[in-house]
Motif scaffolding. Structure first.
Motif, PDB file in Angstrom:
ATOM      1  N   UNK A   1       0.825  -1.215   0.000  1.00  0.00           N
ATOM      2  CA  UNK A   1       0.000   0.000   0.000  1.00  0.00           C
ATOM      3  C   UNK A   1       0.857   1.262   0.000  1.00  0.00           C
ATOM      4  N   UNK A   2       2.088   1.134   0.428  1.00  0.00           N
ATOM      5  CA  UNK A   2       2.922   2.307   0.632  1.00  0.00           C
ATOM      6  C   UNK A   2       3.245   3.032  -0.671  1.00  0.00           C
ATOM      7  N   UNK A   3       3.422   2.291  -1.752  1.00  0.00           N
ATOM      8  CA  UNK A   3       3.805   2.920  -3.024  1.00  0.00           C
ATOM      9  C   UNK A   3       2.778   3.950  -3.469  1.00  0.00           C
ATOM     10  N   UNK A   4       1.493   3.590  -3.451  1.00  0.00           N
ATOM     11  CA  UNK A   4       0.447   4.524  -3.887  1.00  0.00           C
ATOM     12  C   UNK A   4       0.359   5.724  -2.950  1.00  0.00           C
ATOM     13  N   UNK A   5       0.577   5.482  -1.667  1.00  0.00           N
ATOM     14  CA  UNK A   5       0.555   6.577  -0.691  1.00  0.00           C
ATOM     15  C   UNK A   5       1.660   7.582  -1.000  1.00  0.00           C
ATOM     16  N   UNK A   6       2.870   7.079  -1.205  1.00  0.00           N
ATOM     17  CA  UNK A   6       3.991   7.977  -1.469  1.00  0.00           C
ATOM     18  C   UNK A   6       3.877   8.651  -2.835  1.00  0.00           C
ATOM     19  N   UNK A   7       3.344   7.956  -3.821  1.00  0.00           N
ATOM     20  CA  UNK A   7       3.141   8.571  -5.132  1.00  0.00           C
ATOM     21  C   UNK A   7       2.114   9.703  -5.049  1.00  0.00           C
ATOM     22  N   UNK A   8       1.082   9.501  -4.247  1.00  0.00           N
ATOM     23  CA  UNK A   8       0.062  10.536  -4.078  1.00  0.00           C
ATOM     24  C   UNK A   8       0.631  11.723  -3.312  1.00  0.00           C
ATOM     25  N   UNK A   9       1.439  11.442  -2.295  1.00  0.00           N
ATOM     26  CA  UNK A   9       2.114  12.521  -1.569  1.00  0.00           C
ATOM     27  C   UNK A   9       3.007  13.324  -2.505  1.00  0.00           C
ATOM     28  N   UNK A  10       3.673  12.629  -3.428  1.00  0.00           N
ATOM     29  CA  UNK A  10       4.524  13.326  -4.392  1.00  0.00           C
ATOM     30  C   UNK A  10       3.696  14.209  -5.316  1.00  0.00           C
ATOM     31  N   UNK A  11       2.523  13.710  -5.722  1.00  0.00           N
ATOM     32  CA  UNK A  11       1.632  14.512  -6.573  1.00  0.00           C
ATOM     33  C   UNK A  11       1.192  15.781  -5.837  1.00  0.00           C
ATOM     34  N   UNK A  12       0.998  15.669  -4.529  1.00  0.00           N
ATOM     35  CA  UNK A  12       0.619  16.817  -3.700  1.00  0.00           C
ATOM     36  C   UNK A  12       1.820  17.697  -3.343  1.00  0.00           C
ATOM     37  N   UNK A  13       3.022  17.201  -3.613  1.00  0.00           N
ATOM     38  CA  UNK A  13       4.245  17.849  -3.136  1.00  0.00           C
ATOM     39  C   UNK A  13       4.185  18.019  -1.616  1.00  0.00           C
TER      40      UNK A  13
END
Length: 243
Positions: A73-85
């Motif tokens: 689950x962590x990958x999608x969480x971190x990718x979304x955080x990156x999209x949000x900066x």
């Protein structure tokens, strides 16, 4: 400097756009976007809508439970955080309190794994300060910060907490974010106007601002999930932050 804002899950019933409008109306600057309703992991369109509000992203509030949640689950969480900066990703230290968790190893290992992957994505892992996790006491939270290299703490008060222990916790942890609300002794079901605990929040926020480092002060848990009460609490928070 204290950055006043809110936790988006304060209003799960409102849209991303409505939360943005309310926050700006109240003179707030930042939002911790929740991963359960407003910006789910992998929903980059929702992340872009959050950015379009014009508010600073304080953090991405995930519900990742280190040592319990599937690491996939962590990958999608971190990718979304990156999209949000997002500069921070809020996670939880397991699902058991420190007294009920004799083996801290799986939580520690999962947190270190998360920290390393977050660093590669340009963000940091922050620990919710909460009961039924390994940050349920100051002592356990401090121990966990020593056990995991690179993780940073949040802080929030317990129901009816006295000012002396609250200031001691904040001084010890030096949290990156405080979730700001006032509860009576009954906790979550005993919500009060923020102004009802001026005795606690004035000294706590003064302590948070003492070293001049940017920290988030984010409103949460208003009475009856009411936007009107939120407006009053926001006025109170801004009066405290501005001194």
């Amino acid at each position: 400097m204290l950055i006043p804002g809110l936790v988006s899950v304060t209003f799960r019933q409102l849209s991303v756009e409505e939360i943005g409008e309310l926050a700006l109306e109240c003179g707030l600057q930042a939002v911790e976007w929740g991963g359960d309703v407003h910006v789910p992991p992998g929903d980059f369109a929702a992340a872009r809508r959050a950015l379009d509000t014009g508010l600073k992203v304080a953090a991405y509030g995930s519900y990742y439970r280190a040592g319990v949640s599937d690491r996939g689950e962590l990958a999608a969480i971190l990718e979304t955080a990156a999209e949000l900066d997002a500069p921070l990703v809020r996670v939880w230290a397991g699902t058991s309190g420190s007294a009920e968790c004799p083996d801290r190893g799986p939580v520690i290992e999962a947190l270190q794994h998360a920290v390393e992957h977050a660093d590669a994505m340009g963000t940091r892992i922050a620990l919710e300060y909460h009961r039924n996790t390994l940050t349920d006491t100051l002592e356990s939270a401090v121990q966990l910060l020593d056990e995991v290299d690179g993780v940073v703490p949040y802080w929030q008060p317990s129901g009816g907490q006295d000012v002396f222990s609250a200031v001691h916790e904040v001084r010890t942890l030096e949290p990156v974010t405080a979730h700001v609300f006032s509860w009576g002794p009954g906790g979550y079901q005993d919500r009060l106007p923020l102004a009802a605990r001026r005795d606690l929040w004035k000294p706590v926020l003064t302590e948070l601002a003492r070293d001049g480092i940017d920290r988030n002060a984010l409103l949460e848990f208003v009475i009856d999930d009411s936007p009107e009460q939120f407006r009053e609490d926001a006025k109170t928070l801004l009066s405290y932050v501005k001194g």
